[in-house]
Design a protein around this motif. Structure first.
Motif, PDB file in Angstrom:
ATOM      1  N   GLN A 401       0.255   8.600  -4.122  1.00 55.04           N
ATOM      2  CA  GLN A 401      -0.802   8.184  -3.207  1.00 55.04           C
ATOM      3  C   GLN A 401      -1.914   7.421  -3.938  1.00 55.04           C
ATOM      4  O   GLN A 401      -2.167   7.633  -5.116  1.00 55.04           O
ATOM      5  N   SER A 402      -2.556   6.547  -3.183  1.00 48.74           N
ATOM      6  CA  SER A 402      -3.749   5.868  -3.667  1.00 48.74           C
ATOM      7  C   SER A 402      -4.523   5.360  -2.449  1.00 48.74           C
ATOM      8  O   SER A 402      -4.193   5.727  -1.309  1.00 48.74           O
ATOM      9  N   ALA A 403      -5.540   4.549  -2.675  1.00 55.39           N
ATOM     10  CA  ALA A 403      -6.369   4.063  -1.563  1.00 55.39           C
ATOM     11  C   ALA A 403      -7.100   2.794  -1.978  1.00 55.39           C
ATOM     12  O   ALA A 403      -7.298   2.526  -3.166  1.00 55.39           O
ATOM     13  N   TYR A 421       1.586  -4.964   1.496  1.00 54.41           N
ATOM     14  CA  TYR A 421       2.962  -5.342   1.184  1.00 54.41           C
ATOM     15  C   TYR A 421       3.025  -6.171  -0.098  1.00 54.41           C
ATOM     16  O   TYR A 421       2.019  -6.697  -0.590  1.00 54.41           O
ATOM     17  N   SER A 422       4.249  -6.258  -0.619  1.00 52.33           N
ATOM     18  CA  SER A 422       4.551  -7.144  -1.736  1.00 52.33           C
ATOM     19  C   SER A 422       5.949  -7.685  -1.490  1.00 52.33           C
ATOM     20  O   SER A 422       6.940  -6.967  -1.664  1.00 52.33           O
ATOM     21  N   GLY A 423       6.044  -8.922  -1.046  1.00 56.46           N
ATOM     22  CA  GLY A 423       7.335  -9.474  -0.662  1.00 56.46           C
ATOM     23  C   GLY A 423       7.902  -8.702   0.506  1.00 56.46           C
ATOM     24  O   GLY A 423       7.241  -8.486   1.526  1.00 56.46           O
ATOM     25  N   SER A 424       9.132  -8.230   0.371  1.00 51.70           N
ATOM     26  CA  SER A 424       9.763  -7.467   1.447  1.00 51.70           C
ATOM     27  C   SER A 424       9.491  -5.972   1.325  1.00 51.70           C
ATOM     28  O   SER A 424       9.946  -5.182   2.156  1.00 51.70           O
ATOM     29  N   ASN A 425       8.749  -5.563   0.271  1.00 54.69           N
ATOM     30  CA  ASN A 425       8.412  -4.146   0.075  1.00 54.69           C
ATOM     31  C   ASN A 425       6.989  -3.883   0.525  1.00 54.69           C
ATOM     32  O   ASN A 425       6.170  -4.795   0.648  1.00 54.69           O
ATOM     33  N   GLN A 426       6.668  -2.601   0.729  1.00 52.89           N
ATOM     34  CA  GLN A 426       5.313  -2.310   1.173  1.00 52.89           C
ATOM     35  C   GLN A 426       4.905  -0.895   0.812  1.00 52.89           C
ATOM     36  O   GLN A 426       5.741   0.005   0.619  1.00 52.89           O
ATOM     37  N   TYR A 427       3.577  -0.734   0.656  1.00 52.86           N
ATOM     38  CA  TYR A 427       2.988   0.592   0.630  1.00 52.86           C
ATOM     39  C   TYR A 427       2.967   1.116   2.069  1.00 52.86           C
ATOM     40  O   TYR A 427       2.887   0.336   3.020  1.00 52.86           O
ATOM     41  N   ASN A 428       2.989   2.436   2.207  1.00 56.27           N
ATOM     42  CA  ASN A 428       2.986   3.041   3.538  1.00 56.27           C
ATOM     43  C   ASN A 428       1.582   3.554   3.870  1.00 56.27           C
ATOM     44  O   ASN A 428       1.162   4.586   3.350  1.00 56.27           O
ATOM     45  N   PRO A 429       0.818   2.854   4.712  1.00 53.93           N
ATOM     46  CA  PRO A 429      -0.563   3.264   5.004  1.00 53.93           C
ATOM     47  C   PRO A 429      -0.612   4.456   5.958  1.00 53.93           C
ATOM     48  O   PRO A 429       0.271   4.652   6.793  1.00 53.93           O
ATOM     49  N   TRP A 430      -1.672   5.238   5.828  1.00 57.15           N
ATOM     50  CA  TRP A 430      -1.902   6.387   6.706  1.00 57.15           C
ATOM     51  C   TRP A 430      -2.427   5.889   8.052  1.00 57.15           C
ATOM     52  O   TRP A 430      -3.327   5.070   8.117  1.00 57.15           O
ATOM     53  N   ASN A 431      -1.789   6.402   9.132  1.00 54.07           N
ATOM     54  CA  ASN A 431      -2.216   6.065  10.487  1.00 54.07           C
ATOM     55  C   ASN A 431      -2.999   7.243  11.047  1.00 54.07           C
ATOM     56  O   ASN A 431      -2.432   8.295  11.370  1.00 54.07           O
ATOM     57  N   LEU A 462      -5.714   4.702   3.128  1.00 58.15           N
ATOM     58  CA  LEU A 462      -4.985   5.664   2.309  1.00 58.15           C
ATOM     59  C   LEU A 462      -3.505   5.323   2.419  1.00 58.15           C
ATOM     60  O   LEU A 462      -3.019   5.018   3.510  1.00 58.15           O
ATOM     61  N   TYR A 463      -2.771   5.400   1.328  1.00 59.53           N
ATOM     62  CA  TYR A 463      -1.367   5.000   1.409  1.00 59.53           C
ATOM     63  C   TYR A 463      -0.504   5.729   0.384  1.00 59.53           C
ATOM     64  O   TYR A 463      -0.990   6.241  -0.628  1.00 59.53           O
ATOM     65  N   GLN A 464       0.807   5.785   0.707  1.00 64.32           N
ATOM     66  CA  GLN A 464       1.834   6.201  -0.245  1.00 64.32           C
ATOM     67  C   GLN A 464       2.506   4.957  -0.826  1.00 64.32           C
ATOM     68  O   GLN A 464       2.504   3.897  -0.206  1.00 64.32           O
ATOM     69  N   ARG A 465       3.123   5.140  -2.014  1.00 65.22           N
ATOM     70  CA  ARG A 465       3.719   3.983  -2.682  1.00 65.22           C
ATOM     71  C   ARG A 465       4.801   3.321  -1.841  1.00 65.22           C
ATOM     72  O   ARG A 465       4.951   2.103  -1.819  1.00 65.22           O
ATOM     73  N   GLY A 466       5.595   4.114  -1.100  1.00 61.92           N
ATOM     74  CA  GLY A 466       6.643   3.558  -0.261  1.00 61.92           C
ATOM     75  C   GLY A 466       7.687   2.796  -1.064  1.00 61.92           C
ATOM     76  O   GLY A 466       8.058   3.201  -2.181  1.00 61.92           O
TER      77      GLY A 466
END
Length: 500
Positions: A401-403, A421-431, A462-466
């Motif tokens: 996790q980070s923010a 996001y970064s290209g086709s990948n992304q961090y998973n943000p908290w909803n 707030l997000y997870q690395r995903g």
């Protein structure tokens, strides 16, 4: 681009009228101007003075743009737009209201250079150009041909020469321009201004006036050399005009600018123009800085100082830190090497366009050198900023996790959703609304920006690395209905924590 509100009138030129009303009916002009009008911009007016807005404006062949075939046009008009078929260099199109809606018809046709200077203008007091081209009576979809090739015309290229430099004892180095004419009834006269002299030869023969003899109504392209005269006093000799005339033709001009400096002292600035200074009014300013350099190997009066003086709306600095109205540069010999001068648009200005304004560089026995500066203060601009991102983040697992702390302002709507996001990948943000981390790439299913981005909002993401197993990522949002990207911002760099 429109400076203010304009009304554009759509004219009905369809083979089968698009509307039953005749108040919007249009017709065609096929213009013939000759090869010397190659690429000139043609403006068609309903009055002889050329005041107000033109009826129509387009470029004569060869035009910068080439249209694809438009089957709805009459064949001859289509040929001009596609720059092929029966059309030739100098032909131009116009679409105008029918005579019933434009009783003056066409009374003036202007030809302009790319820099908007007037190349030629032909007028007609009645709107009847002869040979069946009575534009006051033109009907819907009718094609009338106006042939202006018989009008005398002179041209000069380029229209501006600058950078002449010398000392009082010598003439400057020469520069040149080309003069041509067609359909002439008299010779061409080239008349130099007070402080410049002209010649048909670069090495000799300089005088104040040259006559070019027309043959069969034409003068082929002829090179004219121009230089600052010798014996002038120290100073600037700017915006002096060479006039090129022939009876019945619209005059052409060449504007010359240069300077004479004492004992050969020359102060060199590079570049001479700085443009694009800008900030939004709600950001208060100042703008980001730009710089130019000063150099010379011929300064006199050393040890001495050069003075850099700002303008009404631009301020100057020697170090890009401390700014003010002016500052000085000390020199202890005849040489200074590429000293930077920083410039920025002052803070706190109202919305508007500023410049060109001159930054003046003087001293050292040289003629002052001006740097032209221009910029704008715009209305509030939609902006996304990353206020805080940790310098180190954990990306060791998909749930690490980070923010980041974001600020949005001046958006056109409050309903915005985002991704990291970064290209086709992304961090998973908290909803916050669903109490979960979002892994979908669909903006419509992503977190909603809290607060009011139409004014200003500051919020943590707030997000997870995903799936983004990297420290690089960008913020991007979309406004409802979330089909078009709105704002994209690369997040500040961070380092990976190697031992969580």
């Amino acid at each position: 681009m429109f400076v203010s509100t304009k009304i554009l009138t759509a004219l009905d030129i369809a083979a089968t009228p698009a509307t039953t009303a005749t108040t919007d009916d249009g017709a065609f002009i096929y213009g013939i101007s000759g090869s010397s009008y190659d690429g000139k911009f043609t403006l068609v007016y309903s009055n002889e003075a050329g005041t107000g807005d033109p009826l129509f404006a387009y470029q004569a062949r060869q035009a910068s743009a080439t249209n694809s075939t438009q089957a709805g046009f009459p064949a001859s008009i289509n040929d001009v737009y596609i720059q092929a078929g029966t059309s030739v260099i100098g032909d131009f199109p116009a679409i105008i209201p029918i005579g019933a809606n434009n009783p003056n018809g066409v009374r003036r046709i202007e030809f302009r250079n790319a820099n908007n200077t007037l190349f030629d203008a032909i007028t007609n007091a009645t709107g009847d150009w002869g040979s069946g081209a009575n534009t006051t009576a033109i009907l819907q979809r009718e094609v009338m041909t106006i042939n202006v090739t018989s009008s005398p015309a002179v041209s000069a290229t380029p229209n501006t020469l600058s950078g002449f430099t010398t000392d009082p004892a010598n003439p400057s180095a020469a520069q040149s321009f080309a003069v041509a004419g067609e359909n002439l009834t008299a010779n061409i006269f080239v008349n130099g201004p007070t402080d410049y002299e002209i010649s048909l030869s670069e090495a000799s023969g300089y005088t104040s006036s040259i006559e070019l003899t027309q043959t069969g109504g034409s003068v082929s392209s002829t090179t004219i050399y121009v230089r600052l005269k010798s014996g002038l006093t120290v100073g600037d000799y700017n915006s002096e005009v060479i006039n090129i005339t022939s009876a019945g033709a619209t005059s052409a001009t060449v504007t010359c600018s240069g300077s004479v400096s004492a004992t050969g002292a020359v102060l060199i600035a590079d570049p001479l123009t700085l443009a694009g200074f800008s900030y939004a009014v709600d950001d208060l300013g100042p703008s980001l800085s730009q710089y130019y350099t000063l150099s010379s190997t011929t300064l006199t009066g050393f040890p001495g100082v050069l003075t850099v003086t700002g303008s009404t709306n631009f301020e100057v600095s020697a170090d890009d830190v401390t700014y003010g109205e002016s500052f000085t540069i000390e020199y202890t010999s005849s040489t200074i090497e590429f000293v930077p001068v920083f410039v920025r648009l002052k803070a706190g200005l109202p919305i508007g366009t500023y410049g060109p304004e001159n930054i003046v560089n003087s001293g050292g026995g040289a003629v002052s050198v001006n740097i032209s500066c221009s910029g704008t203060v715009t209305g509030p601009v939609p902006t996304a900023l990353c206020l805080t991102r940790p310098t180190h983040i954990d990306i060791s697992t998909t749930t690490s996790q980070s923010a980041v702390l974001m600020k949005l302002k001046n958006y056109t709507a409050d309903d915005a959703r985002y991704r990291l996001y970064s290209g086709s990948n992304q961090y998973n943000p908290w909803n916050e609304s669903t109490d979960e981390y979002i892994s979908t790439t669909s903006y419509a299913s992503g977190p909603l920006v809290p607060g009011t981005p139409t004014t200003s909002t500051i919020f943590w993401i707030l997000y997870q690395r995903g799936t983004n197993n990297s420290v690089d990522a960008s913020y991007r949002d979309r406004l409802s209905p979330y089909s078009t990207d709105n704002y994209t911002l690369a997040l500040p760099s961070a380092n990976s924590i190697t031992t969580p």
